[in-house]
Motif scaffolding. Structure first.
Motif, PDB file in Angstrom:
ATOM      1  N   GLY A  91     -43.611  97.745  18.547  1.00 21.79           N
ATOM      2  CA  GLY A  91     -44.949  98.376  18.987  1.00 21.79           C
ATOM      3  C   GLY A  91     -45.867  97.049  19.833  1.00 21.79           C
ATOM      4  O   GLY A  91     -45.410  96.259  20.149  1.00 21.79           O
ATOM      5  N   PRO A  92     -46.425  98.100  20.673  1.00 23.45           N
ATOM      6  CA  PRO A  92     -47.395  97.418  21.777  1.00 23.45           C
ATOM      7  C   PRO A  92     -47.966  95.940  21.367  1.00 23.45           C
ATOM      8  O   PRO A  92     -48.263  95.037  22.120  1.00 23.45           O
ATOM      9  CB  PRO A  92     -47.940  98.559  22.421  1.00 23.45           C
ATOM     10  N   VAL A  93     -48.875  96.263  20.485  1.00 26.09           N
ATOM     11  CA  VAL A  93     -49.692  95.065  19.972  1.00 26.09           C
ATOM     12  C   VAL A  93     -48.682  93.814  19.763  1.00 26.09           C
ATOM     13  O   VAL A  93     -49.111  92.814  19.984  1.00 26.09           O
ATOM     14  CB  VAL A  93     -50.707  95.307  18.780  1.00 26.09           C
ATOM     15  N   LYS A  94     -47.785  94.080  18.941  1.00 27.82           N
ATOM     16  CA  LYS A  94     -46.880  92.946  18.617  1.00 27.82           C
ATOM     17  C   LYS A  94     -46.143  92.467  19.820  1.00 27.82           C
ATOM     18  O   LYS A  94     -45.991  90.972  19.821  1.00 27.82           O
ATOM     19  CB  LYS A  94     -45.872  93.409  17.366  1.00 27.82           C
ATOM     20  N   GLN A  95     -45.541  93.141  20.597  1.00 22.02           N
ATOM     21  CA  GLN A  95     -45.127  92.993  21.719  1.00 22.02           C
ATOM     22  C   GLN A  95     -46.075  91.908  22.673  1.00 22.02           C
ATOM     23  O   GLN A  95     -45.689  91.064  23.149  1.00 22.02           O
ATOM     24  CB  GLN A  95     -44.792  93.887  22.603  1.00 22.02           C
ATOM     25  N   LEU A  96     -47.238  92.667  22.971  1.00 22.21           N
ATOM     26  CA  LEU A  96     -48.159  91.832  23.689  1.00 22.21           C
ATOM     27  C   LEU A  96     -48.425  90.469  23.126  1.00 22.21           C
ATOM     28  O   LEU A  96     -48.559  89.531  23.882  1.00 22.21           O
ATOM     29  CB  LEU A  96     -49.478  92.573  23.974  1.00 22.21           C
ATOM     30  N   LYS A  97     -48.580  90.479  21.751  1.00 29.80           N
ATOM     31  CA  LYS A  97     -49.057  89.049  21.266  1.00 29.80           C
ATOM     32  C   LYS A  97     -47.556  88.027  21.541  1.00 29.80           C
ATOM     33  O   LYS A  97     -48.202  86.916  21.740  1.00 29.80           O
ATOM     34  CB  LYS A  97     -49.177  89.251  19.939  1.00 29.80           C
ATOM     35  N   ALA A  98     -46.338  88.663  21.374  1.00 28.50           N
ATOM     36  CA  ALA A  98     -45.317  87.943  21.657  1.00 28.50           C
ATOM     37  C   ALA A  98     -45.279  87.611  23.006  1.00 28.50           C
ATOM     38  O   ALA A  98     -44.966  86.182  23.387  1.00 28.50           O
ATOM     39  CB  ALA A  98     -43.929  88.751  21.163  1.00 28.50           C
ATOM     40  N   MET A  99     -45.600  88.356  23.813  1.00 26.44           N
ATOM     41  CA  MET A  99     -45.640  88.021  25.436  1.00 26.44           C
ATOM     42  C   MET A  99     -46.599  86.872  25.782  1.00 26.44           C
ATOM     43  O   MET A  99     -46.240  86.010  26.530  1.00 26.44           O
ATOM     44  CB  MET A  99     -45.639  89.159  26.263  1.00 26.44           C
ATOM     45  N   PHE A 100     -47.692  87.036  25.130  1.00 29.63           N
ATOM     46  CA  PHE A 100     -48.808  85.907  25.583  1.00 29.63           C
ATOM     47  C   PHE A 100     -48.939  84.768  24.496  1.00 29.63           C
ATOM     48  O   PHE A 100     -49.673  84.057  24.679  1.00 29.63           O
ATOM     49  CB  PHE A 100     -50.233  86.548  25.714  1.00 29.63           C
ATOM     50  N   GLU A 101     -47.748  84.445  23.847  1.00 31.10           N
ATOM     51  CA  GLU A 101     -47.630  83.349  22.793  1.00 31.10           C
ATOM     52  C   GLU A 101     -47.736  82.224  24.011  1.00 31.10           C
ATOM     53  O   GLU A 101     -47.012  82.310  25.151  1.00 31.10           O
ATOM     54  CB  GLU A 101     -46.574  83.203  22.061  1.00 31.10           C
ATOM     55  N   PRO A 102     -48.332  80.836  23.592  1.00 33.32           N
ATOM     56  CA  PRO A 102     -48.197  79.911  24.452  1.00 33.32           C
ATOM     57  C   PRO A 102     -46.897  79.651  25.225  1.00 33.32           C
ATOM     58  O   PRO A 102     -46.715  79.317  26.335  1.00 33.32           O
ATOM     59  CB  PRO A 102     -48.626  78.642  23.701  1.00 33.32           C
ATOM     60  N   LYS A 103     -45.881  79.740  24.560  1.00 27.52           N
ATOM     61  CA  LYS A 103     -44.378  79.261  25.035  1.00 27.52           C
ATOM     62  C   LYS A 103     -43.611  80.511  26.125  1.00 27.52           C
ATOM     63  O   LYS A 103     -43.146  80.122  26.681  1.00 27.52           O
ATOM     64  CB  LYS A 103     -43.366  79.335  23.812  1.00 27.52           C
ATOM     65  N   ARG A 104     -44.502  81.464  26.047  1.00 23.63           N
ATOM     66  CA  ARG A 104     -44.149  82.540  26.914  1.00 23.63           C
ATOM     67  C   ARG A 104     -44.899  82.782  27.898  1.00 23.63           C
ATOM     68  O   ARG A 104     -44.864  83.723  28.759  1.00 23.63           O
ATOM     69  CB  ARG A 104     -43.787  83.868  25.999  1.00 23.63           C
ATOM     70  N   LEU A 105     -46.106  82.408  27.721  1.00 22.61           N
ATOM     71  CA  LEU A 105     -47.299  82.713  28.654  1.00 22.61           C
ATOM     72  C   LEU A 105     -46.899  82.527  30.168  1.00 22.61           C
ATOM     73  O   LEU A 105     -47.236  83.582  31.096  1.00 22.61           O
ATOM     74  CB  LEU A 105     -48.563  81.911  28.247  1.00 22.61           C
ATOM     75  N   VAL A 106     -46.208  81.478  30.616  1.00 25.89           N
ATOM     76  CA  VAL A 106     -46.133  81.288  31.926  1.00 25.89           C
ATOM     77  C   VAL A 106     -45.098  82.281  32.531  1.00 25.89           C
ATOM     78  O   VAL A 106     -45.390  83.067  33.529  1.00 25.89           O
ATOM     79  CB  VAL A 106     -45.595  79.915  32.157  1.00 25.89           C
ATOM     80  N   ALA A 107     -43.864  82.528  31.820  1.00 27.24           N
ATOM     81  CA  ALA A 107     -43.141  83.547  32.139  1.00 27.24           C
ATOM     82  C   ALA A 107     -43.727  85.014  32.242  1.00 27.24           C
ATOM     83  O   ALA A 107     -43.300  85.750  33.095  1.00 27.24           O
ATOM     84  CB  ALA A 107     -41.793  83.584  30.934  1.00 27.24           C
ATOM     85  N   THR A 108     -44.561  85.299  31.257  1.00 22.21           N
ATOM     86  CA  THR A 108     -44.999  86.571  31.420  1.00 22.21           C
ATOM     87  C   THR A 108     -46.040  86.727  32.432  1.00 22.21           C
ATOM     88  O   THR A 108     -45.989  87.792  33.244  1.00 22.21           O
ATOM     89  CB  THR A 108     -46.056  86.769  30.039  1.00 22.21           C
ATOM     90  N   VAL A 109     -46.875  85.602  32.859  1.00 26.42           N
ATOM     91  CA  VAL A 109     -47.915  85.840  33.947  1.00 26.42           C
ATOM     92  C   VAL A 109     -46.996  86.016  35.317  1.00 26.42           C
ATOM     93  O   VAL A 109     -47.467  86.962  35.944  1.00 26.42           O
ATOM     94  CB  VAL A 109     -48.804  84.772  33.980  1.00 26.42           C
ATOM     95  N   VAL A 110     -45.903  84.999  35.282  1.00 26.19           N
ATOM     96  CA  VAL A 110     -45.289  84.986  36.837  1.00 26.19           C
ATOM     97  C   VAL A 110     -44.547  86.612  36.832  1.00 26.19           C
ATOM     98  O   VAL A 110     -44.250  86.785  38.071  1.00 26.19           O
ATOM     99  CB  VAL A 110     -44.092  83.850  36.491  1.00 26.19           C
ATOM    100  N   MET A 111     -43.906  87.201  35.823  1.00 26.14           N
ATOM    101  CA  MET A 111     -43.339  88.046  35.773  1.00 26.14           C
ATOM    102  C   MET A 111     -44.205  89.383  36.199  1.00 26.14           C
ATOM    103  O   MET A 111     -43.851  89.992  36.956  1.00 26.14           O
ATOM    104  CB  MET A 111     -42.631  88.482  34.363  1.00 26.14           C
ATOM    105  N   LEU A 112     -45.366  89.375  35.541  1.00 31.82           N
ATOM    106  CA  LEU A 112     -46.385  90.341  36.063  1.00 31.82           C
ATOM    107  C   LEU A 112     -46.772  90.222  37.392  1.00 31.82           C
ATOM    108  O   LEU A 112     -46.979  91.143  38.092  1.00 31.82           O
ATOM    109  CB  LEU A 112     -47.582  90.424  34.895  1.00 31.82           C
TER     110      LEU A 112
END
Length: 117
Positions: A64-85
């Motif tokens: 689900g998009p909301v759950k995925q976005l929450k997971a992507m922007f968790e503190p442990k994944r935040l840097v990877a998500t921002v870098v990837m985008l």
């Protein structure tokens, strides 16, 4: 409720996951094949980026998009998500605005590394 994965049946979610995942692989392979054409770097960058976006979309259908976005922007994944985008956008900027083939290739590699991080 529309953004919740539970509104779709499990079979529908798996089907759309598979469609997006296969589309992502096809786009990446197609982009790589087009790389060898005279102006193939632009096509490669576009298809490779679309492939990565399709791969992200595929997991939206499972979680689900909301759950995925929450997971992507968790503190442990935040840097990877921002870098990837960031590298998704920079790849397209490199080929369409800056006209830098080498930079586009570097950004594609960094997209891959950020997605696996």
């Amino acid at each position: 409720k529309v953004l919740d994965a539970s509104t779709l049946s499990f079979g529908t979610r798996v089907r759309w996951f598979a469609i997006c995942f296969v589309a992502g692989i096809v786009c990446s392979i197609l982009g790589t094949a087009l790389l060898w054409l005279p102006k193939g770097i632009k096509l490669f960058a576009v298809f490779y980026t679309l492939g990565n976006i399709a791969a992200l979309a595929s997991t939206c259908f499972l979680m689900g998009p909301v759950k995925q976005l929450k997971a992507m922007f968790e503190p442990k994944r935040l840097v990877a998500t921002v870098v990837m985008l960031l590298f998704l956008v920079l790849t397209l900027c490199a080929v369409f605005w800056w006209n830098k083939k080498g930079l586009a290739m570097l950004f594609c590699i960094l997209q891959f590394l950020a997605m696996t991080w």
